[in-house]
Design a protein around this motif. Structure first.
Motif, PDB file in Angstrom:
ATOM      1  N   SER A   1       4.566  28.363  -7.831  1.00 24.12           N
ATOM      2  CA  SER A   1       3.502  27.438  -7.412  1.00 24.12           C
ATOM      3  C   SER A   1       2.819  26.764  -8.603  1.00 24.12           C
ATOM      4  CB  SER A   1       2.474  28.152  -6.544  1.00 24.12           C
ATOM      5  OG  SER A   1       1.797  29.135  -7.271  1.00 24.12           O
TER       6      SER A   1
ATOM      7  N   LEU B   1       3.179  20.383   3.000  1.00 28.06           N
ATOM      8  CA  LEU B   1       3.091  21.820   2.756  1.00 28.06           C
ATOM      9  C   LEU B   1       3.150  22.507   4.120  1.00 28.06           C
ATOM     10  CD1 LEU B   1       2.513  24.305   0.962  1.00 28.06           C
ATOM     11  CD2 LEU B   1       0.063  23.793   1.202  1.00 28.06           C
TER      12      LEU B   1
ATOM     13  N   CYS C   1       5.956  14.517   1.167  1.00 24.06           N
ATOM     14  CA  CYS C   1       6.155  15.964   1.156  1.00 24.06           C
ATOM     15  C   CYS C   1       5.002  16.671   1.888  1.00 24.06           C
ATOM     16  CB  CYS C   1       6.215  16.446  -0.294  1.00 24.06           C
ATOM     17  SG  CYS C   1       6.688  18.172  -0.451  1.00 24.06           S
TER      18      CYS C   1
ATOM     19  N   ILE D   1       4.293  23.404  -9.129  1.00 22.45           N
ATOM     20  CA  ILE D   1       3.913  22.397  -8.126  1.00 22.45           C
ATOM     21  C   ILE D   1       2.492  21.900  -8.411  1.00 22.45           C
ATOM     22  CG2 ILE D   1       3.594  21.934  -5.667  1.00 22.45           C
ATOM     23  CD1 ILE D   1       5.592  24.219  -5.081  1.00 22.45           C
TER      24      ILE D   1
ATOM     25  N   VAL E   1       7.393  21.699   1.184  1.00 20.30           N
ATOM     26  CA  VAL E   1       7.140  22.899   0.385  1.00 20.30           C
ATOM     27  C   VAL E   1       6.867  23.988   1.411  1.00 20.30           C
ATOM     28  CG1 VAL E   1       5.531  24.050  -1.172  1.00 20.30           C
ATOM     29  CG2 VAL E   1       6.339  21.735  -1.692  1.00 20.30           C
TER      30      VAL E   1
END
Ligand code: TIU
Length: 225
Positions: free
Chosen positions: A217, A25, A23, A220, A158
């Motif tokens: 957030s 960002l 993943c 996360i 994300v």
């Protein structure tokens, strides 16, 4: 072969199966031109203060992401100094006295290399964090973003930044069509128009997550541990 395990993150429309090492960002267009007075956003008649609430949550998420050594990428919307990549239709849109490429208080509006085009200090990229310069609203069109993500084995994004219904939404849609699973933390994205922000998020998660998932957030950061 090493196996990867996913962690569940509370999200709408259902929990997101987070695989940190797959993943990235992706921080969209946190540029002075959108977040500070005198830039492109203000030139379009918008109140830049609407976007500034996203700075602190993005700082927190970015710090957590960096601490865990996960992949970070940044984007900037803008054009070549010679404006050869600026479509005439985009240049004249808005019928404004000042256009993209014209001088403003922080340099030429949305032109690469100018102070106004750069990323705000609070979220400035570290060396080694790829910065994607994009001529459009979507981060995939006319850029090498997809190739870089594929080289790094990234399958999830994300997506944060500005603005919710313009560059964030366009990028999430482009990513979804290329097979990426997108998670959008609502506090880390913002719009000049609160109602578009709300609807922009609803559009992503509607119909069983037609374009992706929406979370906060804190969820996360908690999953990162
Ligand atoms: N005007 C507006 O809401 N956004 C843009 O022009 N670009 C981005 O969203 N980055």
């Amino acid at each position: 072969m090493a196996t990867t395990s996913s962690q569940s993150i509370e999200a709408e429309p259902y929990p997101f199966g987070f695989v940190p090492e797959k993943c990235a960002l992706l921080i969209i267009d946190m540029q002075r031109d959108f977040l500070e007075p005198g830039g492109f956003g203000a030139m379009l008649g918008n109140d830049v203060n609407q976007l500034r609430r996203t700075i602190e949550p993005n700082k927190r998420l970015l710090a957590a992401w960096r601490k865990h050594g996960l992949m970070v990428m940044h984007t900037r919307e803008g054009h070549r100094p010679d404006l050869a990549d600026l479509p005439p239709a985009k240049k004249i849109r808005g019928r404004s006295k000042t256009c993209i490429g014209d001088p403003g208080p922080m340099g030429r509006i949305l032109v690469r290399g100018e102070a106004c085009h750069d990323i705000i200090q609070e979220l400035y990229p570290l060396p080694g964090e790829p910065v994607i310069d994009k001529p459009g609203k979507g981060a995939f069109w006319a850029t090498d973003l997809h190739g870089i993500l594929q080289n790094k084995g990234i399958t999830q994004l994300v997506v944060t930044g500005v603005t919710t219904e313009v560059c964030v939404n366009t990028t999430v849609r482009e990513a979804n069509d290329r097979g990426y699973e997108c998670l959008v933390p609502e506090d880390c994205v913002g719009s000049y128009f609160p109602e578009f922000h709300e609807m922009g998020l609803k559009m992503i998660q509607a119909q069983g997550g037609i374009f992706g998932w929406v979370t906060h957030s804190d969820q996360i950061i908690a999953a990162l541990g």
